[in-house]
Design a protein around this motif. Structure first.
Motif, PDB file in Angstrom:
ATOM      1  N   ASP A  35       0.949  -1.200   0.075  1.00  0.00           N
ATOM      2  CA  ASP A  35       0.087   0.007  -0.055  1.00  0.00           C
ATOM      3  C   ASP A  35       0.808   1.165  -0.009  1.00  0.00           C
ATOM      4  O   ASP A  35       1.267   1.921   1.023  1.00  0.00           O
ATOM      5  N   ARG A  41      -5.047  -0.001   0.064  1.00  0.00           N
ATOM      6  CA  ARG A  41      -5.114  -0.941  -1.074  1.00  0.00           C
ATOM      7  C   ARG A  41      -3.728  -0.886  -1.778  1.00  0.00           C
ATOM      8  O   ARG A  41      -3.062  -0.011  -2.136  1.00  0.00           O
ATOM      9  N   SER A  42      -3.151  -2.099  -2.174  1.00  0.00           N
ATOM     10  CA  SER A  42      -1.972  -2.513  -2.776  1.00  0.00           C
ATOM     11  C   SER A  42      -1.830  -1.819  -4.262  1.00  0.00           C
ATOM     12  O   SER A  42      -3.078  -1.582  -4.665  1.00  0.00           O
ATOM     13  N   GLN A  46      -5.072  -1.732  -6.740  1.00  0.00           N
ATOM     14  CA  GLN A  46      -5.612  -0.742  -7.492  1.00  0.00           C
ATOM     15  C   GLN A  46      -5.585  -0.804  -8.815  1.00  0.00           C
ATOM     16  O   GLN A  46      -6.386  -0.235  -9.604  1.00  0.00           O
TER      17      GLN A  46
END
Length: 367
Positions: A35, A41-42, A46
């Motif tokens: 993230d 979200r990583s 994404q």
């Protein structure tokens, strides 16, 4: 019959390591699984989030190495196991895209594939999706490979450049430009000349193609790779993938095919983009909205513990809260993790590669 968006597939390339973001990104913890932007979200998540409105998960494939297949499954729990393509070993982007194209072609012979890097930043998802659909329509209606190009904002020496030619393809109100030449990571003087000329775009590496067009281009420009893909025609099981990777040579798609081909067209992007390739790129992304009045960006569980005295334009990223004092420090990066500390001038940020190389000799566990 025109392009059917139901035949649009996304292939996410998630096998890289990203050592230029050491000590946060490492060989065992690549940046696509992190993230990095603080949104929960990583970068991989994404990348999928951005396209799911036009490419549902059943038409998204992720190519990664066997080492990271479990990480992909954990971060994308709704992705079908058969949509995770695990490479026995990394062979760069040309084999990865070739394997994915063969697998998609077996599922949908009339498919258009969008190649999606797993570790980029895109600011405007709606414009990004519209650009992908435009590129997909061009790739369906014409025997071309379409790529997204980003208007350069400075002389970046860490990216590839695309020189545009005279020929065009019109799709609605958008124009794709013929690619005259690719140049990968030019030196500073050349990059400045490129930017000043107004004829170059950054290569964002979002390639879009009909599977037949891409495989035909491989057959013409990378015949050994095309022949190596033969075991996948008719099957996509692990044994066939292993057979391919036992014989195929490593090569980026640029040198294997796109730099040689005459059917590459570029769509200029109208959204903000970054490959987040080093700490300066991350600083630029985060500074747009996160920067303090002195230009410093702080990412920390306790930002009040980061004290600046006569300091400005720094990036400070911290995992475990403890006081950090920056006195008379400008244009620097401080990354404070439990298992590594980086203090670097932003002008020398490319030299982090040397740090990783040195650690590989003396303490590889920290690479």
């Amino acid at each position: 019959m025109g392009f059917d968006p139901q035949n649009l597939y996304g292939v996410v390339l998630a096998g890289g390591f990203g050592t230029r973001l050491w000590p946060l990104s490492r060989q065992g913890r690549p940046k696509q699984f992190i993230d990095l932007l603080g949104g929960g979200r990583s970068l991989l998540q994404q990348a999928v989030d951005r396209v799911v409105d036009i490419i549902p998960l059943d038409r998204v494939l992720v190519v990664t190495t066997e080492r990271f297949a479990a990480d992909v499954a954990a971060q994308l729990p709704d992705l079908a196991p058969e949509n995770i393509i695990a490479e026995p070993c990394g062979r760069d982007t040309a084999p990865a895209m070739g394997v994915a194209a063969e697998i998609v072609s077996a599922r949908c012979p009339d498919a258009v594939v969008v190649n999606l890097p797993a570790d980029h930043y895109v600011a405007d998802g709606e414009r990004f999706r519209a650009a992908l659909l435009t590129a997909a329509e061009a790739a369906y209606d014409h025997p071309v490979v379409a790529v997204l190009g980003v208007p350069p904002t400075f002389a970046n020496t860490g990216l590839g450049y695309i020189e545009v030619g005279a020929d065009t393809i019109e799709v609605g109100d958008r124009t794709l430009l013929e690619v005259a030449r690719f140049t990968e990571k030019p030196d500073a003087a050349t990059a400045r000349a490129f930017v000043d000329s107004g004829r170059y775009l950054w290569n964002a590496n979002y390639y879009t193609f009909h599977v037949d067009t891409f495989l035909a281009s491989l057959a013409e420009y990378a015949p050994s790779l095309y022949r190596a893909l033969a075991p996948l025609r008719g099957t996509a099981d692990r044994a066939a993938i292993a057979q391919v990777y036992a014989t195929v040579e490593a090569a980026p798609v640029d040198t294997a095919m796109t730099e040689k081909a005459s059917n590459i067209y570029v769509l200029p992007a109208d959204f903000r983009w970054s490959d987040v390739g080093n700490w300066n790129e991350l600083y630029a992304v985060l500074a747009d909205g996160w920067a303090e009045p002195d230009g410093t960006v702080v990412v920390s569980p306790r930002p009040e513990l980061i004290i600046g005295i006569d300091a400005s334009d720094n990036l400070v990223l911290q995992a475990t809260p403890r006081p950090i004092a920056l006195v008379g420090v400008r244009d620097s990066v401080v990354v404070d993790l439990d298992d590594g500390l980086l203090v670097a001038g932003r002008a020398q940020i490319q030299d982090i590669r040397q740090v990783v190389e040195r650690l590989a000799e003396v303490a590889p566990a920290y690479c």
